[in-house]
Enzyme design. Structure first.
Site, PDB file in Angstrom:
ATOM      1  N   TYR A  61      22.372   0.097  55.205  1.00  0.00           N
ATOM      2  CA  TYR A  61      23.289  -0.460  54.229  1.00  0.00           C
ATOM      3  C   TYR A  61      21.853  -2.095  54.592  1.00  0.00           C
ATOM      4  O   TYR A  61      22.887  -2.883  55.842  1.00  0.00           O
ATOM      5  CB  TYR A  61      24.606  -0.442  53.929  1.00  0.00           C
ATOM      6  CG  TYR A  61      24.947   1.105  53.856  1.00  0.00           C
ATOM      7  CD1 TYR A  61      23.951   1.766  53.396  1.00  0.00           C
ATOM      8  CD2 TYR A  61      26.254   0.942  54.040  1.00  0.00           C
ATOM      9  CE1 TYR A  61      25.088   3.133  52.592  1.00  0.00           C
ATOM     10  CE2 TYR A  61      27.398   2.255  53.892  1.00  0.00           C
ATOM     11  CZ  TYR A  61      26.164   3.636  53.873  1.00  0.00           C
ATOM     12  OH  TYR A  61      26.721   4.750  52.677  1.00  0.00           O
ATOM     13  N   SER A 215      30.060   7.502  46.769  1.00  0.00           N
ATOM     14  CA  SER A 215      30.485   7.487  44.907  1.00  0.00           C
ATOM     15  C   SER A 215      31.148   7.940  44.123  1.00  0.00           C
ATOM     16  O   SER A 215      31.101   9.312  42.803  1.00  0.00           O
ATOM     17  CB  SER A 215      28.526   8.532  44.224  1.00  0.00           C
ATOM     18  OG  SER A 215      28.243   6.727  43.249  1.00  0.00           O
TER      19      SER A 215
END
Length: 304
Positions: A61, A215
């Site tokens: 990330y 998600s």
């Protein structure tokens, strides 16, 4: 009309004694836009103050294709250094095993290095959950298991999970592990219902794994539904959202949470109000009729 039970305020992570909130906050975009440690701290507080104690990050990330690898972990490490008391309020999860510019590496040497580097960036001695981010098909699961078990024995990680693994990859790795898997993290949303029908959630229930849904809003497609299918799914969610006074996003989270596998949706927003809003999903009540209406809309055809 048959109502589905509300999720508990906290639940055990897989077969462990780690208690987590039924919704998590993810830090995929934490390090974007030059966010400062003070700004990141406000987001951490927003999650914790809303009762969300499960925080999920990864070493990849922050990586933009050329740099930034580890930036999200490092930024969270700054937050924890400035306010060490925050660590005791959270269940801290991270992931590793993706090695730019190579795709994936789960060799024993790299796993040891990845875990140590994550701990260094996070400024902690141990993480509560360490997950293999994506499977390396060139790594034998016995070798992977040995490296992960060694990290548990060394007190570097409390528990082990996987992300984006197939049913068979999960079974193979768990077979060789002494410290059994506690989580699996696939993509799940009202727009991606593969897990409901391909055996992944059935396996999770059989093995006692906690599914973490990345998600859960379909990569933002639920917010601005464009295709005919997406609009039908949004309308089915809106029927429940409007009746119970919540947003479509909250309805989507709660739809996942109503599944008996105990799916934990990961909120991806980096806005404090959107993070806090997610906690309202714990109070949304689904009937079987309403829940299946969303599934039928997502399938695009009636149930058999």
């Amino acid at each position: 009309m048959s109502e589905l039970p509300l999720p508990p305020a906290f639940r055990a992570l897989g077969g462990s004694d780690i208690m987590v909130s039924p919704i998590a906050w993810g830090m995929w975009r934490l390090a974007e836009n030059g966010r400062t440690a003070a700004e990141a701290a406000r987001l951490v507080h927003a999650a914790l103050d809303a009762g969300i104690n499960f925080l999920d990050t990864a070493d990849i990330y922050g990586f933009d294709g050329s740099g930034g690898f580890g930036d999200a972990e490092a930024l969270l490490g700054e937050v924890l250094t400035a306010d060490p008391a925050l660590r005791s309020r959270m269940v801290l999860a991270t992931k590793g095993g993706i090695l730019p510019p190579l795709p994936y590496d789960q060799s024993a040497d790299y796993l040891r290095t990845a875990i140590d580097n994550s701990l260094r960036r996070l400024k902690v001695d141990m993480v509560d959950l360490w997950q293999i981010h994506r499977p390396d098909i060139l790594a034998h699961p016995q070798e992977v298991a040995r490296a992960l078990d060694d990290a548990v024995s060394a007190g570097k990680i409390r528990s082990i999970g996987v992300s984006n693994f197939t049913v068979h990859q999960i079974a193979a790795l768990d077979h060789f592990l002494a410290s059994k898997l506690v989580t699996t993290q696939p993509e799940i949303s009202p727009l991606r219902i593969t897990c409901f029908e391909n055996g992944e959630l059935d396996q999770a229930m059989m093995m006692g794994l906690t599914p973490m849904a990345w998600s859960p809003l379909g990569g933002g497609r639920l917010a601005a539904a464009e295709t005919a299918r997406d609009r039908l799914v949004a309308a089915a969610l809106d029927a429940v959202a409007e009746a119970q006074g919540v947003s479509r996003s909250v309805a989507a989270y709660s739809w996942l949470m109503a599944h008996p596998a105990g799916i934990i949706p990961i909120i991806g927003s980096q806005q404090a109000e959107r993070i806090a809003e997610g906690a309202a999903a714990l109070k949304v009540r689904w009937t079987r009729q309403d829940w299946y209406a969303v599934l039928v809309a997502a399938r695009g055809e009636p149930l058999p």
